[in-house]
Design an enzyme around this catalytic site. Structure first.
Site, mmCIF file in Angstrom:
data_model
loop_
_atom_site.group_PDB
_atom_site.id
_atom_site.type_symbol
_atom_site.label_atom_id
_atom_site.label_comp_id
_atom_site.label_asym_id
_atom_site.label_seq_id
_atom_site.Cartn_x
_atom_site.Cartn_y
_atom_site.Cartn_z
ATOM 1 N N HIS A 176 -0.135 -4.598 6.864
ATOM 2 C CA HIS A 176 -0.473 -3.471 7.735
ATOM 3 C C HIS A 176 -1.423 -3.986 8.806
ATOM 4 O O HIS A 176 -1.752 -5.171 8.812
ATOM 5 C CB HIS A 176 -1.075 -2.314 6.924
ATOM 6 C CG HIS A 176 -2.374 -2.637 6.248
ATOM 7 N ND1 HIS A 176 -2.521 -3.688 5.354
ATOM 8 C CD2 HIS A 176 -3.604 -2.054 6.329
ATOM 9 C CE1 HIS A 176 -3.772 -3.716 4.923
ATOM 10 N NE2 HIS A 176 -4.449 -2.752 5.498
ATOM 11 N N HIS A 234 -8.527 -9.338 -2.667
ATOM 12 C CA HIS A 234 -8.999 -8.246 -1.821
ATOM 13 C C HIS A 234 -10.170 -7.496 -2.463
ATOM 14 O O HIS A 234 -10.203 -6.269 -2.546
ATOM 15 C CB HIS A 234 -7.853 -7.266 -1.504
ATOM 16 C CG HIS A 234 -8.086 -6.480 -0.235
ATOM 17 N ND1 HIS A 234 -8.819 -5.316 -0.217
ATOM 18 C CD2 HIS A 234 -7.705 -6.701 1.037
ATOM 19 C CE1 HIS A 234 -8.855 -4.852 1.032
ATOM 20 N NE2 HIS A 234 -8.193 -5.676 1.804
ATOM 21 N N ASP A 293 -2.782 -3.553 0.802
ATOM 22 C CA ASP A 293 -3.732 -2.674 0.152
ATOM 23 C C ASP A 293 -2.963 -1.429 -0.299
ATOM 24 O O ASP A 293 -2.230 -0.872 0.500
ATOM 25 C CB ASP A 293 -4.793 -2.228 1.134
ATOM 26 C CG ASP A 293 -5.517 -3.346 1.864
ATOM 27 O OD1 ASP A 293 -5.166 -4.532 1.733
ATOM 28 O OD2 ASP A 293 -6.439 -3.020 2.625
ATOM 29 N N ASP A 307 -8.877 -6.364 9.009
ATOM 30 C CA ASP A 307 -9.109 -7.455 8.048
ATOM 31 C C ASP A 307 -7.813 -8.159 7.647
ATOM 32 O O ASP A 307 -7.859 -9.142 6.912
ATOM 33 C CB ASP A 307 -9.887 -6.956 6.817
ATOM 34 C CG ASP A 307 -9.254 -5.752 6.135
ATOM 35 O OD1 ASP A 307 -8.503 -5.005 6.800
ATOM 36 O OD2 ASP A 307 -9.498 -5.552 4.935
ATOM 37 N N HIS A 308 -6.667 -7.665 8.134
ATOM 38 C CA HIS A 308 -5.393 -8.306 7.822
ATOM 39 C C HIS A 308 -4.713 -8.933 9.033
ATOM 40 O O HIS A 308 -3.682 -9.580 8.893
ATOM 41 C CB HIS A 308 -4.451 -7.298 7.134
ATOM 42 C CG HIS A 308 -4.970 -6.875 5.803
ATOM 43 N ND1 HIS A 308 -4.511 -7.392 4.616
ATOM 44 C CD2 HIS A 308 -5.985 -6.034 5.474
ATOM 45 C CE1 HIS A 308 -5.192 -6.869 3.616
ATOM 46 N NE2 HIS A 308 -6.096 -6.042 4.101
ATOM 47 N N HIS A 322 -4.696 -3.013 9.647
ATOM 48 C CA HIS A 322 -6.152 -2.927 9.610
ATOM 49 C C HIS A 322 -6.691 -4.314 9.961
ATOM 50 O O HIS A 322 -6.086 -5.339 9.629
ATOM 51 C CB HIS A 322 -6.636 -2.468 8.226
ATOM 52 C CG HIS A 322 -6.526 -0.984 8.032
ATOM 53 N ND1 HIS A 322 -6.411 -0.401 6.790
ATOM 54 C CD2 HIS A 322 -6.523 0.034 8.942
ATOM 55 C CE1 HIS A 322 -6.341 0.915 6.944
ATOM 56 N NE2 HIS A 322 -6.403 1.200 8.231
ATOM 57 N N HIS A 363 -1.028 3.312 1.211
ATOM 58 C CA HIS A 363 -2.366 3.066 1.754
ATOM 59 C C HIS A 363 -2.663 4.144 2.798
ATOM 60 O O HIS A 363 -1.858 5.058 2.997
ATOM 61 C CB HIS A 363 -2.411 1.650 2.353
ATOM 62 C CG HIS A 363 -3.794 1.152 2.661
ATOM 63 N ND1 HIS A 363 -4.853 1.305 1.808
ATOM 64 C CD2 HIS A 363 -4.288 0.496 3.742
ATOM 65 C CE1 HIS A 363 -5.935 0.761 2.360
ATOM 66 N NE2 HIS A 363 -5.622 0.270 3.526
#
Lengths: 341, 341
Positions: A61, A301, A242, A65-66, A63, A141
């Site tokens: 996805h 994670h 996530d 942090d990815h 976000h 998520h």
């Protein structure tokens, strides 16, 4: 064989002692990267693996942090003079997000190709590689998010006695092992010398055996089924972060040799927070492991607040004993089972 | 006093042993960040400094190694529940670039304000801080790029004997030291008790002295000039990367207590490459130091190929002896000179 490296194990933000969650796979000279948060290229260099041969980047996805490490990763790939195209795979919006991030990585010496996921579950192969299959499956998520399974097929065992009995030229064996049929024309060329350029045999005997007058060069003489045993167990790896626990994760992790799954919080009493943020506790992840029964399972994670995830592993192992804590740079090699190699 | 930390010293790409070039300044409870490449927030955490109080972010230019860490930094600032606005300063295009990067950092609990630089040289103050001045000066890189100087003013010395001779209430001294004038109304309130809420004096004597009948409360009784000596030497810091040597850098680094300057290549024979990539060798940077004569000078923004920059420092010190190699996390405190404190 698949080389596996969990480059980082952090969620939300990178920490001095924990890179953001990212997974790198290598097989048959190909490299695949899953997720690319801030610092992923540093973790990769620390591991000693190169970004240059990354053919495919998959995103769970968007976000930060990815995906926040993407511009830097692309520039480093460009600086290493890569020219082959890169395939990117991710939920709808992929091209829009990547194009926006490329405001600071505009000039690249290679093309980016996009595959946007639209179905709840999709299986696809990589170009030029029919033995490796990727399944993307939607999870649960705060935004659209996918998990991925990778399956590397393994052909059946080659029966040399049968190939000799069928009078198949040895030079054609490899082609059959690769899963390709052999035609009269190929057999004749093989018997005469590889591509007709080797040591010559008498044209008469070659033609008599493999290409008699009037026969078609394209006629198939032997197929892999003539000499290969039934397909053997391949390799499977499943990666999911996530998400809340879902039935789709259980189903897709079934039969995996390695299942890498998020575990945001170790403490049992953080289930409410996990529910609110659409993540999982270690125990919830372990429950997926118990249902899916993968060969082994790694957690990843971790929340930045989770300073010592290993403290909560024993409780999770009571639910699924083959569950282990992921660690930055944790590496394994998935090998075909020995007994039938 | 200004706290200074060179968070990283790398150019082009972050390395496992070298963060990307970024500078953080702290003074009077404010924090200022210059450039924010991939990993800058990790370097900051490693240093133990917090992103939360960053009021101002300045960008030299928008190559990825100077801004790729921005989305993650903004999210970490948001996660620490910051609500005060952040001022961003940089060359033209700032809002466009930041807005594009925010595709992965859309939801923030604070406002971003933009100041785009358009002149070859601009001096501006930060809101609510008339003692601190920032000068942005254009340098010479492949894209529009600015260096920055920071000047923290120092007021003259307070003359207590003179204040007593003028019969100024002690409670008004601080206001004069802060550079503010004192009116009849303020003086009367101060003599009666701070804000009129302190121990009461006889209203008659207070009024006779500071606020006789018919006098205006707003009439200025004393100005800072009555009690403060001439302004003393303040503090100056100059930061410049990425650029070829320019006259503007020399001029702006003059009088700096600390001059932080790029040095991409240590080897003398890389001057051609430096010219081509619009960077500097250590010797070219040292020549700027020799001309500008800052208190001291640190090099930064080393090429990833420069494994041991310290090897080339002695040669550069022959040109400018107060030149030192920047190192990740290198810290100093710029203090006002002791003799007249």
């Amino acid at each position: 064989m698949i080389d596996v490296c969990l480059l980082g194990t952090g969620g939300m933000m990178p920490l001095p002692y924990r890179w953001l969650t990212s997974l790198m796979l290598r097989y048959n000279g190909r490299s695949i990267l899953l997720d690319c948060g801030e610092g992923t290229q540093i973790a990769m260099k620390k591991k000693g693996w190169s970004p240059n041969p990354i053919d495919v980047m998959l995103f769970t996805h968007y976000h930060a942090d990815h995906i926040s490490g993407l511009p830097g990763m692309l520039l480093s790939m460009g600086n290493s003079e890569r020219t082959e195209p890169v395939l990117m795979v991710g939920p709808k919006g992929l091209e829009r997000v990547v194009s926006a991030l490329r405001v600071i990585a505009a000039e690249l010496p290679f093309e980016i190709q996009y595959k946007e996921l639209t179905e709840a579950e999709e299986t696809f192969d990589l170009p030029g590689d029919k033995d490796f299959h990727i399944t993307a499956f939607r999870v649960n998520h705060r935004v659209t998010c996918y998990g991925y399974s990778f399956v590397l097929d393994r052909a059946g065992k080659f029966d040399a006695g049968r190939a000799q009995a069928l009078n198949i030229p040895v030079r054609c064996w490899n082609q059959l092992q690769r899963g390709e049929a052999v035609t009269r024309g190929i057999a004749a060329a093989a018997a005469q010398g590889r591509n007709g350029k080797g040591k010559e045999q008498t044209p008469v005997s070659m033609q008599e055996i493999y290409l008699p007058e009037g026969a078609s060069e394209n006629e198939i003489l032997w197929t892999p089924e003539d000499v290969m045993g039934p397909a053997r167990k391949g390799l499977k790896l499943t990666y999911c972060t996530d998400s809340r626990p879902t039935e789709s994760i259980v189903r897709n992790a079934e039969g995996a040799d390695l299942f890498i799954c998020e575990g945001m919080y170790g403490e049992e009493d953080k289930e409410g927070k996990a529910r609110e943020k659409k993540h999982m506790t270690f125990l919830e992840a372990a429950e997926i492991g118990r249902k899916a029964q993968p060969g082994q399972m790694w957690l990843t994670h971790y929340s930045p607040s989770e300073m010592h995830p290993e403290n909560y592993i024993p409780a999770a192992q009571k639910v699924f004993p083959r569950l282990y804590p992921g660690k930055d740079g944790k590496t394994t090699v998935l090998n075909f089972t020995e007994e039938d190699s």
